[in-house]
Design a protein around this motif. Structure first.
Motif, short mmCIF file in Angstrom:
data_model
loop_
_atom_site.label_atom_id
_atom_site.label_comp_id
_atom_site.label_asym_id
_atom_site.label_seq_id
_atom_site.Cartn_x
_atom_site.Cartn_y
_atom_site.Cartn_z
N GLY A 16 0.79 -1.23 0.00
CA GLY A 16 0.00 0.00 0.00
C GLY A 16 0.81 1.27 0.00
N ALA A 17 2.13 1.18 -0.01
CA ALA A 17 3.02 2.36 0.01
C ALA A 17 3.89 2.35 -1.24
N VAL A 18 3.74 3.37 -2.08
CA VAL A 18 4.41 3.39 -3.38
C VAL A 18 5.11 4.73 -3.59
N HIS A 19 6.35 4.66 -4.06
CA HIS A 19 7.13 5.84 -4.44
C HIS A 19 7.15 5.93 -5.95
N VAL A 20 6.68 7.07 -6.49
CA VAL A 20 6.68 7.30 -7.94
C VAL A 20 7.60 8.49 -8.21
N PRO A 21 8.82 8.26 -8.70
CA PRO A 21 9.73 9.37 -8.98
C PRO A 21 9.24 10.24 -10.13
N ASP A 22 9.57 11.52 -10.05
CA ASP A 22 9.35 12.47 -11.17
C ASP A 22 7.89 12.51 -11.62
N TRP A 23 6.96 12.41 -10.68
CA TRP A 23 5.54 12.39 -11.05
C TRP A 23 5.09 13.76 -11.55
N GLY A 96 -4.94 14.93 -6.00
CA GLY A 96 -4.77 13.85 -5.06
C GLY A 96 -5.37 12.54 -5.56
N ARG A 97 -6.57 12.61 -6.13
CA ARG A 97 -7.20 11.39 -6.65
C ARG A 97 -6.41 10.81 -7.82
N ARG A 98 -5.88 11.69 -8.66
CA ARG A 98 -5.08 11.21 -9.79
C ARG A 98 -3.79 10.56 -9.29
N ALA A 99 -3.21 11.13 -8.25
CA ALA A 99 -1.98 10.56 -7.68
C ALA A 99 -2.24 9.16 -7.13
N VAL A 100 -3.33 9.00 -6.41
CA VAL A 100 -3.65 7.68 -5.84
C VAL A 100 -3.93 6.68 -6.96
N ALA A 101 -4.68 7.10 -7.98
CA ALA A 101 -4.97 6.20 -9.09
C ALA A 101 -3.69 5.76 -9.79
N ASP A 102 -2.74 6.68 -9.97
CA ASP A 102 -1.48 6.33 -10.63
C ASP A 102 -0.64 5.39 -9.77
N ALA A 103 -0.66 5.61 -8.45
CA ALA A 103 0.21 4.84 -7.56
C ALA A 103 -0.40 3.50 -7.15
N GLU A 136 -7.21 11.80 11.52
CA GLU A 136 -8.34 11.84 10.61
C GLU A 136 -9.31 10.70 10.93
N GLN A 137 -10.53 10.80 10.40
CA GLN A 137 -11.52 9.75 10.58
C GLN A 137 -11.77 9.02 9.27
N SER A 138 -10.76 8.91 8.46
CA SER A 138 -10.83 8.24 7.17
C SER A 138 -9.57 7.43 6.98
N ASP A 139 -9.73 6.29 6.30
CA ASP A 139 -8.57 5.46 5.98
C ASP A 139 -8.14 5.63 4.52
N ALA A 140 -8.60 6.70 3.86
CA ALA A 140 -8.17 6.97 2.49
C ALA A 140 -6.66 7.18 2.44
N PRO A 141 -6.01 6.82 1.33
CA PRO A 141 -4.56 6.96 1.25
C PRO A 141 -4.10 8.41 1.43
N PHE A 176 4.74 10.20 -3.24
CA PHE A 176 4.72 9.04 -2.34
C PHE A 176 3.29 8.92 -1.83
N VAL A 177 2.70 7.73 -1.99
CA VAL A 177 1.34 7.47 -1.55
C VAL A 177 1.36 6.30 -0.59
N PHE A 178 0.63 6.43 0.53
CA PHE A 178 0.52 5.27 1.43
C PHE A 178 -0.90 5.14 1.95
#
Length: 217
Positions: A16-23, A96-103, A136-141, A176-178
């Motif tokens: 669930g944790a992804v590093h995307v360089p040069d995004w 943010g949504r696009r980042a999560v979708a990509d990662a 927060e009260q959400s488990d969204a990435p 970086f998304v987690f």
């Protein structure tokens, strides 16, 4: 030298944790930096954060949407000038949504209503201790975007601030998304490398833009 000759690969650091360089390319980095400079101006601008124990964080911070202070959220800068927190722009939520979708894939981004941004500014001596994003009260990435100087980003486990952890080099433009099983992992920034920002960006220091979903009603 090899790191400069060959593209850096995206890396799954933990489940669930992804590093995307040069995004973010150079143009989008400049656009995000310009927005950050606007948000940093008062009222409700960049501030030094005090901890309950009487210490201060070395990274300075400005918030959008909801104002974070240790360890809660408010609609006003309760630990600063008392003014209403700056609004969270819709385009930042879409980013943010696009980042999560990509990662992590489109399913992970579905329905994620990002409404909080924490923007931290690090000068050469600033650090961030190991902590969890647990107010927060959400488990969204969680979405993290880096601008400026390169840093060492330490990504740990969900049980303790100590080992095991992985050190990741985050450069300007990196994503970086987690989420999922890593959503509550401890993480921090033990070191920033001064003078490593892209020359054309026009930034001395490091900015980290962190996007979260509050889950608040």
């Amino acid at each position: 030298m090899d790191a400069e000759l060959f593209p850096r690969d995206r890396t799954v650091v933990a489940p669930g944790a992804v590093h995307v360089p040069d995004w973010l390319d150079a143009r989008h980095q400049r656009e995000l930096l310009d927005a950050c400079r606007g948000w940093a101006r008062p009222p409700a601008g960049l501030r030094t954060v005090s901890t309950p124990g009487g210490g201060t964080m070395t990274a300075r911070q400005v918030c959008l949407g909801w104002h974070w202070y240790p360890y809660a959220y408010a609609r006003t800068v309760v630990d600063g000038d008392g003014t209403p927190v700056k609004p969270f722009p819709a385009w930042l939520g879409e980013l943010g949504r696009r980042a999560v979708a990509d990662a992590l894939g489109p399913a992970a981004a579905a329905g994620a209503g990002y409404d909080i941004a924490l923007i931290n500014f690090y000068d050469g001596d600033a650090r961030m201790g190991m902590h969890r994003d647990a107010d927060e009260q959400s488990d969204a990435p969680v979405v993290s975007l880096s601008l400026g100087d390169t840093c060492v980003f330490r990504f740990g486990n969900t049980e303790t601030r100590t080992r095991p952890y992985t050190d990741v080099e985050l450069r300007s433009g990196d994503l970086f998304v987690f989420g999922g099983p890593s959503r509550l992992a401890y993480h921090g920034v033990p070191r920033v490398h001064p003078g490593t920002a892209p020359p054309g960006l026009g930034l001395t220091g490091r900015l980290n833009v962190t996007l979260r979903v509050s889950g608040f009603r």
